[in-house]
Design a protein around this motif. Structure first.
Motif, PDB file in Angstrom:
ATOM      1  N   PHE A 124     -32.959 -19.714  -3.211  1.00 39.74           N
ATOM      2  CA  PHE A 124     -32.805 -19.752  -4.675  1.00 39.74           C
ATOM      3  C   PHE A 124     -31.525 -20.480  -5.068  1.00 39.74           C
ATOM      4  CE2 PHE A 124     -30.660 -15.925  -3.231  1.00 39.74           C
ATOM      5  CZ  PHE A 124     -29.461 -15.938  -3.932  1.00 39.74           C
ATOM      6  N   TYR A 131     -32.832 -23.001 -12.891  1.00 40.09           N
ATOM      7  CA  TYR A 131     -33.054 -22.290 -11.632  1.00 40.09           C
ATOM      8  C   TYR A 131     -34.136 -23.006 -10.837  1.00 40.09           C
ATOM      9  CZ  TYR A 131     -37.722 -20.598 -12.707  1.00 40.09           C
ATOM     10  OH  TYR A 131     -39.067 -20.545 -12.958  1.00 40.09           O
ATOM     11  N   ASP A 132     -34.191 -22.748  -9.544  1.00 38.75           N
ATOM     12  CA  ASP A 132     -35.349 -23.079  -8.713  1.00 38.75           C
ATOM     13  C   ASP A 132     -35.392 -22.106  -7.552  1.00 38.75           C
ATOM     14  OD1 ASP A 132     -34.252 -24.430  -6.121  1.00 38.75           O
ATOM     15  OD2 ASP A 132     -33.175 -25.426  -7.753  1.00 38.75           O
ATOM     16  N   SER A 149     -40.956 -22.488  -7.641  1.00 40.41           N
ATOM     17  CA  SER A 149     -40.856 -22.295  -9.085  1.00 40.41           C
ATOM     18  C   SER A 149     -39.547 -22.899  -9.563  1.00 40.41           C
ATOM     19  CB  SER A 149     -40.906 -20.800  -9.431  1.00 40.41           C
ATOM     20  OG  SER A 149     -40.673 -20.595 -10.813  1.00 40.41           O
ATOM     21  N   GLU A 150     -39.596 -23.606 -10.669  1.00 35.07           N
ATOM     22  CA  GLU A 150     -38.381 -24.205 -11.239  1.00 35.07           C
ATOM     23  C   GLU A 150     -38.485 -24.215 -12.764  1.00 35.07           C
ATOM     24  OE1 GLU A 150     -38.326 -28.750 -11.241  1.00 35.07           O
ATOM     25  OE2 GLU A 150     -39.515 -28.267  -9.439  1.00 35.07           O
ATOM     26  N   LEU A 158     -36.034 -15.931 -17.010  1.00 41.61           N
ATOM     27  CA  LEU A 158     -36.524 -17.188 -16.448  1.00 41.61           C
ATOM     28  C   LEU A 158     -37.595 -17.795 -17.350  1.00 41.61           C
ATOM     29  CD1 LEU A 158     -36.795 -16.271 -12.650  1.00 41.61           C
ATOM     30  CD2 LEU A 158     -34.878 -17.286 -13.888  1.00 41.61           C
ATOM     31  N   PRO A 160     -40.112 -20.663 -16.583  1.00 39.55           N
ATOM     32  CA  PRO A 160     -40.646 -21.672 -15.657  1.00 39.55           C
ATOM     33  C   PRO A 160     -41.124 -22.913 -16.389  1.00 39.55           C
ATOM     34  CG  PRO A 160     -41.533 -19.493 -15.175  1.00 39.55           C
ATOM     35  CD  PRO A 160     -40.822 -19.374 -16.488  1.00 39.55           C
ATOM     36  N   HIS A 163     -44.715 -24.760 -11.486  1.00 39.59           N
ATOM     37  CA  HIS A 163     -44.993 -23.919 -10.317  1.00 39.59           C
ATOM     38  C   HIS A 163     -45.900 -24.726  -9.411  1.00 39.59           C
ATOM     39  CE1 HIS A 163     -45.868 -20.396  -7.866  1.00 39.59           C
ATOM     40  NE2 HIS A 163     -47.144 -20.699  -7.953  1.00 39.59           N
ATOM     41  N   GLN A 200     -44.414 -16.056 -17.016  1.00 36.25           N
ATOM     42  CA  GLN A 200     -43.881 -16.346 -15.692  1.00 36.25           C
ATOM     43  C   GLN A 200     -44.973 -16.928 -14.793  1.00 36.25           C
ATOM     44  OE1 GLN A 200     -40.475 -15.752 -15.121  1.00 36.25           O
ATOM     45  NE2 GLN A 200     -40.609 -15.410 -17.331  1.00 36.25           N
ATOM     46  N   SER A 204     -41.787 -16.398 -10.023  1.00 34.42           N
ATOM     47  CA  SER A 204     -40.656 -16.059 -10.900  1.00 34.42           C
ATOM     48  C   SER A 204     -40.743 -14.635 -11.451  1.00 34.42           C
ATOM     49  CB  SER A 204     -40.568 -17.060 -12.056  1.00 34.42           C
ATOM     50  OG  SER A 204     -41.699 -16.955 -12.912  1.00 34.42           O
ATOM     51  N   GLN A 208     -37.999 -11.615 -12.908  1.00 36.08           N
ATOM     52  CA  GLN A 208     -38.180 -11.232 -14.316  1.00 36.08           C
ATOM     53  C   GLN A 208     -38.438  -9.734 -14.441  1.00 36.08           C
ATOM     54  OE1 GLN A 208     -37.580 -13.318 -16.614  1.00 36.08           O
ATOM     55  NE2 GLN A 208     -38.594 -12.735 -18.511  1.00 36.08           N
TER      56      GLN A 208
END
Length: 298
Positions: A124, A131-132, A149-150, A158, A160, A163, A200, A204, A208
């Motif tokens: 991570f 984030y990723d 996931s980013e 988060l 996203p 994905h 999500q 992710s 969450q």
């Protein structure tokens, strides 16, 4: 009988005439036309409720004491909802969340799939704005799909943007979260699905869920947390219920009966309150035929 003299007859006639005159006056005095106007009954006191109101307003209206009637509160207007109502005590995505992980690192997990032991790693990078995350799993010679996931980090945790799933070095699946559109949508190939706030992907949601649990001022058994989760078939609400507690660890479970002829699904997650409710044990089962589990290594 004695005879009346002419003088007596004249006097008797005069008396009779006077009596008749007095009688006529008395009768005239009792005539309705001669009744005083002061005892006429006012029209407003004798009119029936359903009688039409008079079109001529009174010249000198009498004051009427005000009547206090109860205030009628109109019912609230009915507004149909496009989504089913949340179950009682189900929490939606809060407006402000704090994630359990920050910075860059890797979490190592013991991994088991269908009884076969293996290993897994969650890499991570979580900054203040983006984030990723990437999850890799292996069991013996069996290499499993890699999840990635980013996206962005915001007040609701988060967010996203993509994905992706790789299998044997090739991308097999891609979900795109278009949040810049007037109505946010999930894009799966040529298909588009409506998407709600806080949606999500299948990786992710781990963090969450931890952030939503941490946002609860008083976690308790029976509490339900709801997360919209995207997949290849669209977005669905995932409801997790707190079903057990062991010290600072809380067990949350999601059960889904798919219906006749379709498998049932279950997710269970142990969240550690000492680590910001980070998931330390995750288990997935599909109709008891396909099972896998992750346990965080200390």
């Amino acid at each position: 009988m004695a005879a009346f003299s002419p003088q007596d007859r004249i006097a008797l006639a005069a008396a009779l005439a006077g009596a008749l005159a007095l009688h006529a006056v008395a009768i005239g005095a009792l005539s309705p036309r001669s009744l005083p106007q002061a005892i006429d009954t006012p029209a407003v006191s004798t009119r029936l409720i359903d009688a039409p109101p008079s079109t001529t307003p009174p010249t000198t209206p009498e004051p009427v004491a005000p009547t206090v009637a109860p205030i009628a509160v109109p019912p609230a207007p009915f507004r149909p909802s496009s989504r089913p109502a949340p179950a009682p005590d189900t929490r939606p995505v809060p407006a402000l969340l704090a994630l359990p992980l920050h910075g860059e690192g890797t979490l190592a997990y013991a991994f088991v799939i269908d009884g076969q032991a293996g290993e897994a790693a969650l890499g991570f990078h979580i900054g203040p704005d983006r984030y990723d995350m990437t999850l890799e799993r292996r069991a013996g010679d069996r290499e499993l799909p890699v999840w990635h996931s980013e996206g962005r980090v915001g007040p609701q945790g988060l967010q996203p943007e993509r994905h992706r799933v790789w299998r044997q070095g090739r991308e097999r699946e891609r979900l795109i979260f278009d949040r810049a559109a007037a109505r946010p949508v999930l894009l799966v190939g040529a298909r588009a699905f409506a998407m709600s706030a806080g949606t999500q992907d299948r990786l992710s949601w781990w963090l969450q869920l931890a952030a939503m649990m941490a946002a609860e001022p008083a976690p308790h058994l029976g509490l339900r947390l709801r997360i919209p989760v995207a997949g290849p078939a669209g977005v669905n609400d995932w409801d997790f219920e707190v079903v057990a507690r062991d010290g600072e660890r809380w067990l949350l479970r999601r059960d889904l009966a798919q219906g006749a002829g379709r498998p049932s699904l279950q997710w269970t997650a142990w969240l550690d309150g000492r680590r910001g409710f980070l998931p330390v044990d995750l288990r997935f089962s599909l109709d008891d035929d396909q099972q896998w589990a992750l346990r965080l290594l200390e």
